[in-house]
Motif scaffolding. Structure first.
Motif, PDB file in Angstrom:
ATOM      1  N   CYS A  40       4.381  74.336  34.689  1.00  0.00           N
ATOM      2  CA  CYS A  40       4.325  72.967  35.197  1.00  0.00           C
ATOM      3  C   CYS A  40       5.739  72.400  35.307  1.00  0.00           C
ATOM      4  N   ARG A  64       5.977  62.483  39.191  1.00  0.00           N
ATOM      5  CA  ARG A  64       4.780  63.320  39.124  1.00  0.00           C
ATOM      6  C   ARG A  64       4.907  64.452  38.109  1.00  0.00           C
ATOM      7  N   ALA A  86       3.552  68.169  38.196  1.00  0.00           N
ATOM      8  CA  ALA A  86       2.961  69.128  39.131  1.00  0.00           C
ATOM      9  C   ALA A  86       2.601  70.411  38.401  1.00  0.00           C
ATOM     10  N   LEU A 126      -4.498  71.473  37.372  1.00  0.00           N
ATOM     11  CA  LEU A 126      -3.262  71.052  38.032  1.00  0.00           C
ATOM     12  C   LEU A 126      -2.711  72.088  39.005  1.00  0.00           C
ATOM     13  N   TRP A 143      -1.010  67.801  41.549  1.00  0.00           N
ATOM     14  CA  TRP A 143      -0.151  66.974  40.704  1.00  0.00           C
ATOM     15  C   TRP A 143      -0.902  65.709  40.298  1.00  0.00           C
TER      16      TRP A 143
END
Length: 285
Positions: free
Chosen positions: A63, A73, A75, A113, A117
């Motif tokens: 991530c 964000r 993501a 995920l 995001w």
């Protein structure tokens, strides 16, 4: 405190070294947080009006968090190639997390995920950080003192995760083996190295990484292929054989499908990068 290497080009970043519209400062994670974080990166760009600078990245199986003046964000891992258009004058703060961190950031299986995001303020451990980072970075995003301050904000949050458990350490070990052991060219080889069943490995990587073992092995080969195409002098056939592809055609299709470029296009860009690297002064960041 992390150390800042020069503005380098890593295999995952399919950038054009001749593009002088931006610079990147990279800082390694402090040792006590290495189970949760790999590094910070801070790009600052100034793209002339009417132009854009397209950044293409073969993402790692982790991530990332990215904060800019426009968005902030978390993501998940991207199974394709991520592309970002840099426009105008701006900056970003990025974090490349360690594999083990994903489940804690996502609040559950990382698959939720994958290829997606969520707003960073919706991630409990990061709530409220976006406004603090923007307040620090906006006036002078090239200031290394401000870089240290935003890193400290994030480090304090990640310290709340405490010490990694045995499974977290094992997840990090799996990815480290895949990324560093060039003899791992198949899932079968990985299973033998780890002494784990195929089902157990599949369930673990899907839950903790949001990715299959086969994807992990394939992505590592593509990272290595990118580096060797850009910086090496081997033939396509030699690279394909060394990386375990059945033939050069299969290798070329794999590269083109994921990156949108042929191996020869990557090789040409690599030669241009090497020429530019000898002429380009170190970027200030």
């Amino acid at each position: 405190m992390g150390t800042r290497p020069t503005d380098d080009i890593e295999p995952a970043h399919l950038r054009d070294a001749a593009d002088r519209t931006f610079s990147i400062a990279r800082y390694e994670a402090p040792p006590h947080l290495s189970a949760w974080l790999r590094r910070f990166w801070i790009p600052v760009w100034d793209v002339p009006e009417g132009r854009s600078s397209v950044q293409s990245v073969l993402q790692h199986p982790v991530c990332i968090a990215v904060t800019t003046p426009a968005y902030s964000r978390l993501a998940g891992p991207d199974r394709g190639i991520s592309r970002t258009d840099l426009l105008g004058r701006s900056w970003a703060l990025g974090l490349l997390f360690a594999p083990a961190a994903g489940v804690h950031l996502a609040g559950g299986p990382v698959g939720a995920l994958t290829d997606g995001w969520r707003d960073l303020d919706d991630v409990p451990i990061a709530a409220g950080l976006t406004s603090q980072v923007r307040d620090l970075m906006t006036n002078d995003p090239l200031d290394e003192q401000r870089h240290a301050q935003v890193r400290s904000l994030w480090e304090e949050r990640l310290e709340r995760l405490g010490d990694p458990d045995e499974e977290s350490l094992f997840v990090n070990e799996i990815v480290d083996i895949i990324e560093t052991d060039r003899t791992i060219r198949s899932v079968a080889a990985l299973r033998r190295r780890l002494d784990i069943s195929e089902r157990s490995l599949q369930r673990l990587t899907v839950r903790r990484l949001g990715l299959s073992p086969a994807w992990l092995v394939r992505r590592r080969r593509l990272h290595e292929a990118s580096a060797r195409l850009r910086w090496g002098s081997e033939t396509l056939a030699a690279i394909a054989a060394e990386l375990g592809y059945a033939d050069q055609a299969h290798f070329s299709r794999d590269i083109r499908t994921v990156t949108g470029m042929t191996p020869r296009q990557i090789m040409r860009r690599g030669r241009a990068d090497q020429q530019t690297a000898t002429e380009r002064p170190a970027a200030r960041a």
